[in-house]
Design an enzyme around this catalytic site. Structure first.
Site, short mmCIF file in Angstrom:
data_model
loop_
_atom_site.label_atom_id
_atom_site.label_comp_id
_atom_site.label_asym_id
_atom_site.label_seq_id
_atom_site.Cartn_x
_atom_site.Cartn_y
_atom_site.Cartn_z
N SER A 164 37.58 40.78 46.10
CA SER A 164 38.29 39.68 46.32
C SER A 164 38.35 40.12 47.16
CB SER A 164 40.05 40.11 45.62
OG SER A 164 41.34 40.00 45.16
N ASP A 397 37.86 30.18 39.85
CA ASP A 397 39.06 31.56 40.53
C ASP A 397 40.13 30.45 41.26
OD1 ASP A 397 40.26 33.47 42.50
OD2 ASP A 397 37.33 34.00 42.49
N HIS A 425 38.52 35.42 38.23
CA HIS A 425 37.84 36.06 39.37
C HIS A 425 37.95 37.38 40.18
CE1 HIS A 425 39.29 36.99 44.16
NE2 HIS A 425 39.86 38.12 43.33
#
EC number: 3.4.11.5
Length: 448
Positions: A164, A397, A425
């Site tokens: 991330s 996402d 995600h």
């Protein structure tokens, strides 16, 4: 933005090592680095990290280092064995360093009280400008130089694993210090290389809209439940242990919509909240605790830098506020067919309903108006990049724009993606048994 070289090694404060299950040895490290690496006399930051490796009979110093960069911004690392992807990395023979990025975890953590020690609101805002990806990367480079201080130059590179926001930092690292890296693995898609959040957040709202549609299709009974809850919160002031449960704060549960199991989690909270109202006409303590502990907006760095993490020479300007206002589907109007949850976003009203954020509203305003943000990526260097970058990308996402991530991928030489439309995600954690082999296949196999 030039490729950087002149970073001094981090100063080691102390290190403690312990043996654990699975023939693993963990070490806890504390380092000291400059707050401003170009002006070391402006103060210091303390960094905390944990490392782990498999013991092969002796403490083998030759095991290659891999740095892990945590998502966020504003999150410290968990303990190593909490990461589902770790066994596959250890099996490959890496020694992994989990670094709490500056301002997070135990690395000079940023809170409302620690910020207040800096002085007035402008001084607090100026300090926070030192806590973005570029300086996180400089810290990493200082730590690498300490770990490899006795190694020959051609044996002092390390690998990076990132998730991330950690992937944002990893791409910055590739552009700033390419000669320090062997390879980079990223879970959660390539970062958007943009100049301000207005290029990103409307796209993320569009994904959140689709996730709301999926949510209500699966749980149509929650349409009425959510409306009843919002009506109750409009008519009653509900105190939490660290703030107030406003209708907007309940709506922010939608930050979970883009995770594996997130829709079911939100349904559980909605069902329980409505059950309380049906049975007691008020919300019970366990329900309030459940709501309060959901999401990340109580995290100071996340709340203050979630929009500025995109900024390069332009202001953020409360972009999420504008997006929510512009889309009536995210209105709290009970006459709407459905009341939709918001996704990953920071709104100005959060600085009124979260106790940890209340004193920081003026700081947030200064940061939102500021345009003097430096460059985060050296795109010319990325265009000629020689460091292999392997990325696991989810099509749907809700946190990292798929379209903008693919645009980034087209600009970074030697970046390969494995793209999947059944991952969300957090797949690198929740579906590590799929994601990690796919990432290593990019490295170890070939398409043609």
């Amino acid at each position: 933005m030039a490729v950087e070289q002149n970073i001094a090694p981090a100063k080691l404060i102390d290190r403690f090592s312990h043996d654990g299950p699975g023939k693993c040895r963990t070490s806890e490290w504390r380092f000291e680095v400059p707050l401003n690496h170009s002006k070391p006399d402006e103060g210091t930051v303390r960094l905390f990290a944990r490392s782990i490796h498999c013991v092969l009979g002796v403490d083998d110093p030759e095991l290659p280092w891999m740095l892990y960069l945590q998502g966020g911004p504003g999150l410290g690392c968990k303990t190593p064995l909490e990461y589902a992807w770790l066994p596959s990395i250890l099996e490959k023979g890496y020694r992994v360093l989990f670094l709490d990025e500056r301002g997070t975890g135990q690395s000079s953590p940023i809170t409302a009280k620690t910020l207040a020690q800096q002085g007035d609101h402008k001084k607090q805002a100026d300090l926070l400008k030192r806590f973005r990806a570029d300086n996180i990367v400089r810290d990493c480079e200082a730590v690498r130089k300490h770990l490899y201080q006795d190694a020959p130059a051609d044996q002092s590179k390390w690998s990076v694993m990132a998730a991330s926001f950690g992937g944002f930092c990893a791409i910055s690292y590739v552009s700033m210090f390419p000669n320090s890296l062997v390879e980079v693995f990223i879970g959660g898609g390539p970062c958007p290389m943009v100049n301000e959040p207005g290029q990103v957040i409307p796209r993320l709202f569009a994904v959140a809209a689709r996730r709301n549609e999926v949510y209500y299709k699966k749980y149509p009974e929650d349409v009425g439940r959510v409306k009843r809850i919002i009506k109750y919160l409009k008519e009653n002031k509900v105190a939490l242990s660290k703030g107030t449960l406003t209708p907007e704060r309940f709506q922010q549960l939608g930050v979970m919509l883009g995770l594996h199991g997130g829709i079911d989690y939100i349904h559980g909270v909605v069902q329980r909240t409505d059950n309380d109202l049906d049975m007691f006409k008020f919300l019970t303590a366990p329900t309030l605790d459940l709501i309060e502990n959901s999401g990340m907006a109580h995290n100071v760095i996340y709340s203050l830098l979630q929009e500025p993490m995109y900024c390069q020479g332009k202001a953020g300007g409360w972009c999420a506020d504008k997006c929510r206002k512009a889309d009536p589907r995210f209105s709290l109007n009970e006459r709407n067919a459905q009341i939709w949850f918001t996704g990953e976003a920071i709104f100005s009203d959060m600085f009124e309903s979260y106790d940890e954020l209340k004193d920081l509203k003026p700081v947030a305003e200064l940061l939102a108006r500021s345009s003097d943000w430096g460059q985060l990526y050296n795109e010319a260097q990325l265009a000629r990049n020689e460091v292999p970058v392997y990325v696991a990308t989810a099509v749907e996402d809700m946190y990292v724009s798929y379209d903008l991530g693919c645009h980034t991928a087209s600009k970074v030489k030697n970046l390969q993606q494995v793209v999947n439309n059944t991952w969300y995600h957090d797949a690198v954690e929740t579906k590590a048994s799929e994601v990690m082999p796919a990432l290593f296949a990019l490295k170890e196999d070939r398409i043609d």
